[in-house]
Design a protein around this motif. Structure first.
Motif, PDB file in Angstrom:
ATOM      1  N   THR A 201     -50.902  86.631  -1.368  1.00 51.39           N
ATOM      2  CA  THR A 201     -49.906  87.726  -1.027  1.00 51.39           C
ATOM      3  C   THR A 201     -48.829  87.127  -1.401  1.00 51.39           C
ATOM      4  O   THR A 201     -48.673  85.871  -1.939  1.00 51.39           O
ATOM      5  CB  THR A 201     -49.957  87.671   0.602  1.00 51.39           C
ATOM      6  N   PRO A 202     -47.617  88.103  -1.398  1.00 46.73           N
ATOM      7  CA  PRO A 202     -46.389  87.532  -1.844  1.00 46.73           C
ATOM      8  C   PRO A 202     -46.023  86.189  -1.062  1.00 46.73           C
ATOM      9  O   PRO A 202     -45.057  85.428  -2.055  1.00 46.73           O
ATOM     10  CB  PRO A 202     -45.490  88.578  -1.740  1.00 46.73           C
TER      11      PRO A 202
ATOM     12  N   LEU B 173     -44.917  95.928  -1.540  1.00 51.54           N
ATOM     13  CA  LEU B 173     -46.121  96.723  -1.472  1.00 51.54           C
ATOM     14  C   LEU B 173     -46.924  96.637  -2.636  1.00 51.54           C
ATOM     15  O   LEU B 173     -48.165  96.431  -2.804  1.00 51.54           O
ATOM     16  CB  LEU B 173     -45.927  97.787  -0.855  1.00 51.54           C
ATOM     17  N   TRP B 174     -45.908  96.958  -3.674  1.00 51.58           N
ATOM     18  CA  TRP B 174     -46.451  97.122  -5.111  1.00 51.58           C
ATOM     19  C   TRP B 174     -47.238  95.669  -5.471  1.00 51.58           C
ATOM     20  O   TRP B 174     -48.045  95.986  -6.209  1.00 51.58           O
ATOM     21  CB  TRP B 174     -45.459  97.827  -6.074  1.00 51.58           C
ATOM     22  N   LEU B 175     -46.083  94.830  -5.305  1.00 54.68           N
ATOM     23  CA  LEU B 175     -46.590  93.543  -5.862  1.00 54.68           C
ATOM     24  C   LEU B 175     -48.005  92.994  -5.059  1.00 54.68           C
ATOM     25  O   LEU B 175     -48.794  92.504  -5.897  1.00 54.68           O
ATOM     26  CB  LEU B 175     -45.389  92.529  -5.671  1.00 54.68           C
ATOM     27  N   SER B 176     -48.143  93.199  -3.938  1.00 57.07           N
ATOM     28  CA  SER B 176     -49.357  92.771  -3.178  1.00 57.07           C
ATOM     29  C   SER B 176     -50.502  93.545  -3.851  1.00 57.07           C
ATOM     30  O   SER B 176     -51.564  92.833  -4.223  1.00 57.07           O
ATOM     31  CB  SER B 176     -49.243  93.381  -1.835  1.00 57.07           C
TER      32      SER B 176
ATOM     33  N   ILE C  66     -38.073  83.130  -2.039  1.00 54.11           N
ATOM     34  CA  ILE C  66     -37.170  83.757  -3.240  1.00 54.11           C
ATOM     35  C   ILE C  66     -37.037  85.456  -3.249  1.00 54.11           C
ATOM     36  O   ILE C  66     -38.165  85.898  -2.581  1.00 54.11           O
ATOM     37  CB  ILE C  66     -37.441  83.377  -4.782  1.00 54.11           C
ATOM     38  N   GLU C  67     -36.088  85.780  -3.723  1.00 54.63           N
ATOM     39  CA  GLU C  67     -35.974  87.086  -3.903  1.00 54.63           C
ATOM     40  C   GLU C  67     -35.803  87.441  -5.546  1.00 54.63           C
ATOM     41  O   GLU C  67     -35.202  86.762  -5.959  1.00 54.63           O
ATOM     42  CB  GLU C  67     -34.706  87.781  -3.367  1.00 54.63           C
ATOM     43  N   ALA C  68     -36.611  88.350  -6.085  1.00 52.73           N
ATOM     44  CA  ALA C  68     -36.343  88.613  -7.560  1.00 52.73           C
ATOM     45  C   ALA C  68     -36.464  90.019  -7.837  1.00 52.73           C
ATOM     46  O   ALA C  68     -37.028  91.046  -7.328  1.00 52.73           O
ATOM     47  CB  ALA C  68     -37.822  87.988  -8.258  1.00 52.73           C
ATOM     48  N   VAL C  69     -35.897  90.252  -9.084  1.00 52.91           N
ATOM     49  CA  VAL C  69     -36.141  91.778  -9.668  1.00 52.91           C
ATOM     50  C   VAL C  69     -37.279  91.578 -10.619  1.00 52.91           C
ATOM     51  O   VAL C  69     -36.940  90.886 -11.703  1.00 52.91           O
ATOM     52  CB  VAL C  69     -34.712  92.342  -9.982  1.00 52.91           C
ATOM     53  N   LEU C  70     -38.117  92.563 -10.508  1.00 55.23           N
ATOM     54  CA  LEU C  70     -39.098  92.633 -11.537  1.00 55.23           C
ATOM     55  C   LEU C  70     -38.753  93.085 -12.920  1.00 55.23           C
ATOM     56  O   LEU C  70     -37.942  93.847 -12.992  1.00 55.23           O
ATOM     57  CB  LEU C  70     -40.389  92.931 -11.049  1.00 55.23           C
TER      58      LEU C  70
ATOM     59  N   ILE D  93     -37.736  95.361  -6.682  1.00 57.24           N
ATOM     60  CA  ILE D  93     -37.164  94.157  -5.721  1.00 57.24           C
ATOM     61  C   ILE D  93     -38.259  93.480  -4.801  1.00 57.24           C
ATOM     62  O   ILE D  93     -38.845  94.340  -4.196  1.00 57.24           O
ATOM     63  CB  ILE D  93     -35.829  94.599  -5.277  1.00 57.24           C
ATOM     64  N   VAL D  94     -38.481  92.195  -5.102  1.00 53.79           N
ATOM     65  CA  VAL D  94     -39.612  91.830  -4.246  1.00 53.79           C
ATOM     66  C   VAL D  94     -39.077  90.214  -3.521  1.00 53.79           C
ATOM     67  O   VAL D  94     -38.227  89.930  -4.034  1.00 53.79           O
ATOM     68  CB  VAL D  94     -40.820  91.208  -5.091  1.00 53.79           C
TER      69      VAL D  94
END
Ligand SMILES: Cc1cc2nc3c(=O)[nH]c(=O)nc-3n(C[C@H](O)[C@H](O)[C@H](O)COP(=O)(O)OP(=O)(O)OC[C@H]3O[C@@H](n4cnc5c(N)ncnc54)[C@H](O)[C@@H]3O)c2cc1C
Ligand code: SF4
Ligand code: SF4
Lengths: 573, 397
Positions: free
Chosen positions: A218-219, A205-208, A172-176, A181-182
């Motif tokens: 990991t994502p 990178l931020w989400l990781s 998936i792609e999501a906007v937090l 955007i991840v």
């Protein structure tokens, strides 16, 4: 709520914003007709409705909401009924149906990537034209969006073979909630036209980092943070789903006189024939399907219906299995025409609503073998109500049980009180080892049980990290403070005030206290007593009011549900 | 609280509550498809009606206007989970719009024209004879003649010169097949359908009866129509037809396919025609007449029809039904353009249909999109494919 319509228009396009009361009212509803009293705890409408058409404008909209502390709620097409897409504190509704492109299809990878506002019907039409189909899609496929179902989780058509929808999501792609955007899992895209590449690298990178500080993977491994969590952690913008070859589809249907026989046959069919789809309709459901009136063998019977999706040869073998099992267990196999009728009916579980005309839904996920007992118990407990029950069977020994309690919302008092039956059924489900079918808003109280303890704790930790200001679909899944209506605040105040006055009248009349008071009696005390009592009453009333102001959803429900139960008992008497 | 007691008058008071809010209707609605907001789609409008019933919204001008942004295309009705006859519901709400004096000006004009001229275009009965130019020989003696079959043209085909060839083709086919038929000529008046679209439900029967009275006197057993909406209107609103089932109402293609089955029509080999059939909303979704036009096309040698997607019951509206073409012509033509786009992805070289409104809508959309394609009624395709007359079929007795 402070918002600037023009600024929002600049972000998503002026044509894609509306604040008209009528539009806000319409987009604030899902399929459940709520009794008026529900708006004592959740706000009746959004303040703004938006329809962003691309990921970047959606991201900017989220940043705007974050800056201004405005709640933001994703919405597919509002076909769910658990309150996930409705407002709790007003704010911005993000209707996603404008983002509906098919972005990628690869038959060798058996995968398709879409924007999440596309309906399941449109996606099905696309893949079926290419000789494929979807392993799972909801029975609301004609209107529900891919995003809505993936965000809710759940069983669908195909689950009898392939399990729930979450198992079909590759990436998936999501906007937090902070605008990052991840991409999680394996999102397949044509990399040449990937305009978001840099933003995604930064976001991932931020989400990781956040994931690793929370002790998670990991994502790539953590897609489930966003799927099945009702848009509380972010808005899903793209999904890669599995596809399967469209083999030969063969619908079938059998009728039974009781649920025990039906369940026995269902178990055999699931284990031996591995059908694509299996659904049951109980006697009180089929007796309300007007189209069955002329079919004695079906109206008022228990129907087991489904479809095989395999090679012609394997289908032929499996049909024999179905026939033998049905005949051995006192059932009757229906002909092709009738089987096709039930297959076409798969999109219309709410047909029976005309018998209401309103519905109070009660749903659960339960072990298949418990169904006969659950049915019996439900029928006894809800014997004074008009009900229709149906469900969809999964491949893991569970089934959804949908109890449609037919009612009339125009009879406001009895309709409101009648809601206790939905909660009654939920507790019944638990007694039989069942779970609520979904969480959304109204089942947030059961979220820990629904997700499992560890998973729920992880979700809570991540919610705090990703959405510290709690703007993303607040109160859903995780509960939280609710917007209390004026009437409830007044009731809170009155309970405090009147309670104090009554206490002030009763307490001095308790025998020991009477003597004590006589001992201390003086005209001065008599004189001072009542004004003081009123002041104390007012203060306690204010405390009552304050309590309603800071009450959470779960607390409000914990107080409201028993109250409904008492009222219903009184009403019956 | 009930400020909409008219719903009760028409037995529609339960419908807003019966709605399950499933959204099926909205997702197929051509108007929602264009305007994108739920307040223009059927589910949203039902929510507003409910809200008005509960005293929370106003039955104002804005809502009244939205009620007229609708093609009455039956698509919502055909997919409704709970079996609501939404088109009937919208007509009933339109009646209330009229009661409250919020009727859009073009709808007011239509009502006035129907009352004073008996048609929707402010023309008049004499103009209903103009289409007969050049085919006087065939129609001679047919007007008000006693016969078992009547051909009812409807306002558009009678009065719009662009559509006169549809009528000419129909009578040529009947004449070729030796059908003993009658025409109402200048005694024909509007079937009454636009009355309902403009919110006057109570006078439809009277308008239908003006035609049916003559038809009955002529001993007619079968009426053939060039416009499917006329059939729908008479079957729904004519008291006479409801009580007496002795007159059958047929679409042009239902009648032609019967003539083919009776071997009364023979065709010449055509030079490789690839039409696509646009199912008009009413004939597909209400009259369920989807197969006859295809059978006809398959029967004509050299005609290889290709399918559009969506088609049959799922067909898309042309945008011109239900007065939308006069209330909001721009929206109507946008809807027609969407349907035309369905054609562009097929190898079709012409669109064949059987509704005058669809022909007019596509002719306009061709112009606005610069997409050149021939648009024809099924009768035109049939008439132009007939073999020379002497090979024609048997005559009616
Ligand atoms: C006739 C009918 C049949 C149904 N059949 C089934 C069934 O077979 N199985 C089943 O499980 N349910 C079923 N449902 C319930 C419902 O249709 C599904 O849950 C559906 O997938 C919801 O889709 P939606 O687009 O309408 O989402 P909505 O109802 O609009 O939203 C559902 C939830 O997802 C969130 N959300 C929506 N889009 C996004 C996004 N892009 N990103 C993040 N969050 C998002 C919303 O905030 C909300 O919490 C049925 C409902 C009806 C009316
Ligand atoms: S009749 Fe057609 S245009 Fe009107 S609401 Fe229904 S689908 Fe939309
Ligand atoms: S299809 Fe019928 S039940 Fe579903 S939203 Fe539309 S009107 Fe309501």
């Amino acid at each position: 709520m402070r918002f600037d319509e023009q600024q929002i228009g600049d972000i998503v396009g002026a044509d894609n914003v509306s604040t008209t009361p009528e539009t806000c009212m319409i987009y604030s509803k899902d399929v459940t007709s709520l009794p008026e009293v529900a708006h004592q705890i959740v706000s009746p409408r959004f303040d703004v409705i938006t329809q962003p058409v691309d990921v970047l404008s959606l991201r900017n909209l989220i940043l705007y909401a974050l800056d201004n502390g405005i709640p933001i709620v994703p919405r597919g097409n509002g076909t769910s009924g658990w309150g996930g897409a409705i407002p709790t504190r007003g704010g911005i509704c993000v209707a996603l149906s404008g983002m509906s492109e098919i972005l990628y299809f690869n038959e060798f990878e058996s995968a398709v990537t879409v924007e999440t506002g596309i309906t399941w019907r449109d996606l099905l039409t696309f893949v079926e034209r290419l000789g494929f189909t979807l392993p799972v899609y909801p029975s609301s496929a004609t209107a529900a969006t891919v995003g809505g179902f993936v965000a809710s989780g759940g069983l669908g058509i195909g689950s009898t073979r392939h399990g729930d929808i979450l198992k079909q999501v590759l990436g998936i792609e999501a906007v937090l909630p902070n605008g990052k955007i991840v991409r999680l899992g394996r999102l397949l895209l044509d990399s040449k036209n990937d305009e978001l590449k840099e933003k995604v690298e930064e976001g991932n990178l931020w989400l990781s980092k956040q994931l690793s500080t929370a002790g998670l993977g990991t994502p790539e491994q953590e897609t489930k943070l966003f799927t099945g969590t009702y848009g509380t952690l972010g808005i899903i913008t793209k999904v890669t789903l599995k596809t399967i070859p469209k083999l030969y589809l063969l619908p079938f249907a059998c009728s039974f006189d009781n649920m025990a026989d039906l369940v026995k046959v269902a178990n055999i069919i699931i284990s031996k024939a591995k059908p694509y789809y299996l659904r049951f309709l109980t006697d009180n459901y089929t007796s309300k399907l007007d189209a069955l009136n002329e079919y004695e063998n079906e109206s008022g019977k228990f129907i087991l219906t489904g479809a095989l999706l395999d090679t012609i040869y394997r289908n032929e073998d499996n049909v024999e299995i179905i026939k033998t099992a049905t005949n051995e267990d006192n059932g009757a196999v229906l002909n092709d025409k009738r089987s096709r009728y039930y297959w076409n009916e798969r999109f219309y579980p709410l047909r029976v609503k005309r018998h209401g005309p309103s519905i109070v839904p009660a749903e659960m996920l339960a072990p298949i073998n418990m169904i006969p007992e659950i049915l019996e118990k439900t029928k006894t407990e809800l014997r004074n109500s008009k009900i229709a029950i149906e469900g969809m069977l999964s491949n893991d020994g569970t089934t959804s049980v949908m109890v449609w309690i037919l009612d009339d919302e125009r009879k406001k008092v009895s309709f409101t009180i009648g809601w206790h039956r939905s909660f009654k059924f939920a507790s019944l489900a638990q007694r039989f080892g069942g779970l609520p079918y979904a969480v959304g808003l109204w089942n947030g109280r059961h979220a820990r049980k629904y997700y499992g303890n560890d998973a729920y704790n992880d979700l809570k930790v991540m919610k705090k990290k990703l959405d510290p200001r709690n703007i993303m679909n607040p109160v859903k899944v995780f509960g939280g403070r609710v917007t209390i209506g004026r009437e409830s605040m007044l009731i809170g105040f009155l309970i405090g005030f009147i309670g104090t006055l009554i206490a002030g009248w009763v307490i001095p009349r308790i025998p020991i206290l009477v003597q004590l008071i006589q001992l201390l009696d003086s005209s001065l005390l008599q004189l001072l007593y009542f004004p003081y009592l009123v002041i104390v009453g007012l203060s306690v009333g204010l405390v009552g009011l304050l309590i309603t102001r800071i009450m959470t959803l779960n607390q409000a429900l914990a107080m409201g549900i028993p109250l409904l139960r008492i009222l219903s008992k009184l009403k019956r008497k | 609280m009930t400020k909409l007691d008219f719903l009760e008058r028409y037995g529609q008071e339960d419908e807003p509550y019966v709605c399950a809010s499933c959204g099926n209707c909205t997702l197929v609605c051509p108007v929602f498809h264009e305007l994108k907001w739920e307040s223009y789609g059927p589910r949203g409008k039902l929510h507003v009606v409910k809200s008005i019933l509960e005293g929370k919204s106003e039955f104002g001008k804005d809502f009244a206007h939205k009620i007229f942004l609708c093609n009455l295309c039956e698509h919502c009705t055909s997919v409704c989970t709970t079996g609501i006859s939404l088109d009937r519901f919208w007509e009933v709400v339109r009646a209330e719009v009229r009661e409250r004096g919020f009727l859009p000006a073009p709808a007011q004009f239509v009502l006035k024209s129907l009352k004073e001229r008996g048609d929707i275009m402010w023309m008049g009965s004499a103009d209903r004879l103009l289409w007969m130019e050049d085919i006087e020989e065939i129609v001679k003696g047919r007007i008000l003649k006693k016969a078992k079959v009547a051909y009812f043209l409807g306002c558009n085909v009678s009065l719009k010169s662009q559509l006169h060839d549809v009528a000419k083709s129909m009578v040529k086919i009947m004449d070729y097949a030796g059908v003993d038929f009658t025409l109402l000529g200048d005694k024909e008046v509007c079937c009454g359908a636009p009355l309902g679209w403009a919110g006057n439900l109570k006078d439809i029967n009277e308008m239908a009866e003006k035609n049916l009275e003559i038809i009955r006197e002529l001993g007619v057993e079968t009426i053939v129509f060039s416009c499917p909406s006329c059939i729908l209107t008479w079957s729904e609103y004519s008291e006479y037809l409801k009580e007496n089932q002795n007159i059958e109402l047929l679409t042009a293609s239902q009648f032609i396919s019967r003539l083919i089955r009776e071997r009364r029509l023979s065709f010449e080999e055509q030079p490789m025609i690839t039409p696509t059939f646009h199912d008009p909303c009413i004939s597909a979704r209400v009259l369920k007449a989807t197969e006859e036009p295809r059978e006809i096309m398959d029967y004509i040698p050299g005609v290889y029809h290709v399918e559009m997607n969506p088609s049959r019951q799922n067909t898309r509206c042309c945008g011109s039904h239900g007065l939308l073409d006069v209330v909001d012509p721009i929206l109507a033509s946008k809807i027609a353009e969407v349907r035309l786009r369905d054609v562009t992805v097929t190898p079709a070289t012409r669109i064949v249909t059987e509704c005058p409104r669809c022909i007019l809508a596509f002719d306009l959309a061709k112009f606005t999109t610069n997409y050149d394609i021939l648009v024809q009624d099924i009768t035109q395709l049939v008439a132009s494919s007939l073999a020379p007359k002497d090979e024609g079929g048997a005559k009616d007795q």
